[in-house]
Design an enzyme around this catalytic site. Sequence first.
Site, PDB file in Angstrom:
ATOM      1  N   GLY A 153      -1.598  -1.890  -3.209  1.00 19.56           N
ATOM      2  CA  GLY A 153      -1.861  -2.205  -1.563  1.00 19.56           C
ATOM      3  C   GLY A 153      -0.385  -2.608  -0.976  1.00 19.56           C
ATOM      4  O   GLY A 153       0.819  -2.900  -1.003  1.00 19.56           O
ATOM      5  N   CYS A 154      -0.585  -3.083   0.517  1.00 16.29           N
ATOM      6  CA  CYS A 154       0.170  -2.382   1.662  1.00 16.29           C
ATOM      7  C   CYS A 154       0.738  -4.272   1.438  1.00 16.29           C
ATOM      8  O   CYS A 154       2.445  -3.708   1.386  1.00 16.29           O
ATOM      9  CB  CYS A 154      -0.362  -2.420   3.070  1.00 16.29           C
ATOM     10  SG  CYS A 154      -1.278  -3.750   3.350  1.00 16.29           S
ATOM     11  N   TYR A 155       0.851  -5.283   1.302  1.00 13.24           N
ATOM     12  CA  TYR A 155       1.686  -6.321   1.054  1.00 13.24           C
ATOM     13  C   TYR A 155       2.263  -6.073   0.299  1.00 13.24           C
ATOM     14  O   TYR A 155       3.608  -6.630  -0.263  1.00 13.24           O
ATOM     15  CB  TYR A 155       0.742  -7.486   1.674  1.00 13.24           C
ATOM     16  CG  TYR A 155       0.010  -7.896   2.758  1.00 13.24           C
ATOM     17  CD1 TYR A 155       0.927  -8.082   3.488  1.00 13.24           C
ATOM     18  CD2 TYR A 155      -1.409  -7.866   2.390  1.00 13.24           C
ATOM     19  CE1 TYR A 155       0.397  -8.763   4.806  1.00 13.24           C
ATOM     20  CE2 TYR A 155      -1.889  -8.435   4.055  1.00 13.24           C
ATOM     21  CZ  TYR A 155      -0.940  -8.942   4.872  1.00 13.24           C
ATOM     22  OH  TYR A 155      -1.243  -9.401   6.270  1.00 13.24           O
TER      23      TYR A 155
END
Length: 334
Positions: A153-155
């Site tokens: 995921g980006c986070y």
Amino acid sequence: MLNTLIVGASGYAGVELVTYLNRHPHINITGIAVSAQSPDAGKLLSDLHPQLKGQTDLRLQPLTDVAELANGTDVVFLATAHEVSHDLAPQFLAQGCVVFDLSGAWRVNSAEFYTRYYGFTHQHPELLKKAVYGLAEWQQDNLRQAGLIAVPGCYPTAAQLAIKPLLDAGLLNTAHWPVINATSGVSGAGRKASLNTSVCEVSLQPYGLFTHRHQPEIAEHLGIPVIFTPQLGNFPRGILATITCRLTAGITAQDVAKAFHDAYDDKPLVRLYDTGVPALKSVVGLPFCDIGFAVQGEHLIIVSAEDNLLKGASSQAVQCMNIRFGYPETLSLL
């Protein structure tokens, strides 16, 4: 040449994939697809995303027959919702394709995780065990033999790249959980129109307190608990993460800098700041994660910045593909 299919190509992450892969010297894009029910089916991608005019005349195909689309395909990228990727990945794997999935469907080897945080029962626990987590800088050996790659995921990418070198070097006092505050642009919510993610409606606000599905993803792969608070900002793209940690007694700023340099000096897509900290404008539109920090006594603040659609999604997927097939890591990305 690798014959390549992109499913979910009309979304923000999907069009970034098309852009990178279209200029990759070893990739032949044989198809781009969307769900059969999508209003984008049958349209030229360049009509939806005019920046591609003159670069590609690819038309979005409705995904009605996986076997037909997989025929002659070497590599599949899934830029689809997690439930869709959960169903599609096994079908493409059965057809002999290497699958890179940008959703959350294969990131954590725990069926209970999906029931609790994604709201569906995972039907492929054995395949889940074989999926390789594609945090590219830390998974190079595993990626080279993988058939199913779960792009983080980006986070989690921004958080883990900032914390993992210090954790592995034993510099952090893990009795004090790292506190991750991260703000993302609205493109992270996808291209589908929604009042809640309209730039005109969004006001800087935290969400998913103690319940966001990226918290257990981060904790699972770091191996320690963390506090994670995501925030939505009224800007299109990018993630800025500010992470507060406690250092082990006696650890200095020089020790922290050495750990980062030892981890990333040979990793071209992580840029380190020896002084100061990064800002979003340094990374938006680029495939880097930038990291800087400050130390006061035993207190450490790390700042990491990335483009959520690129290092947080599409460019990391292409980076993983380059590693998987033995190409230079930054090919087509820089």
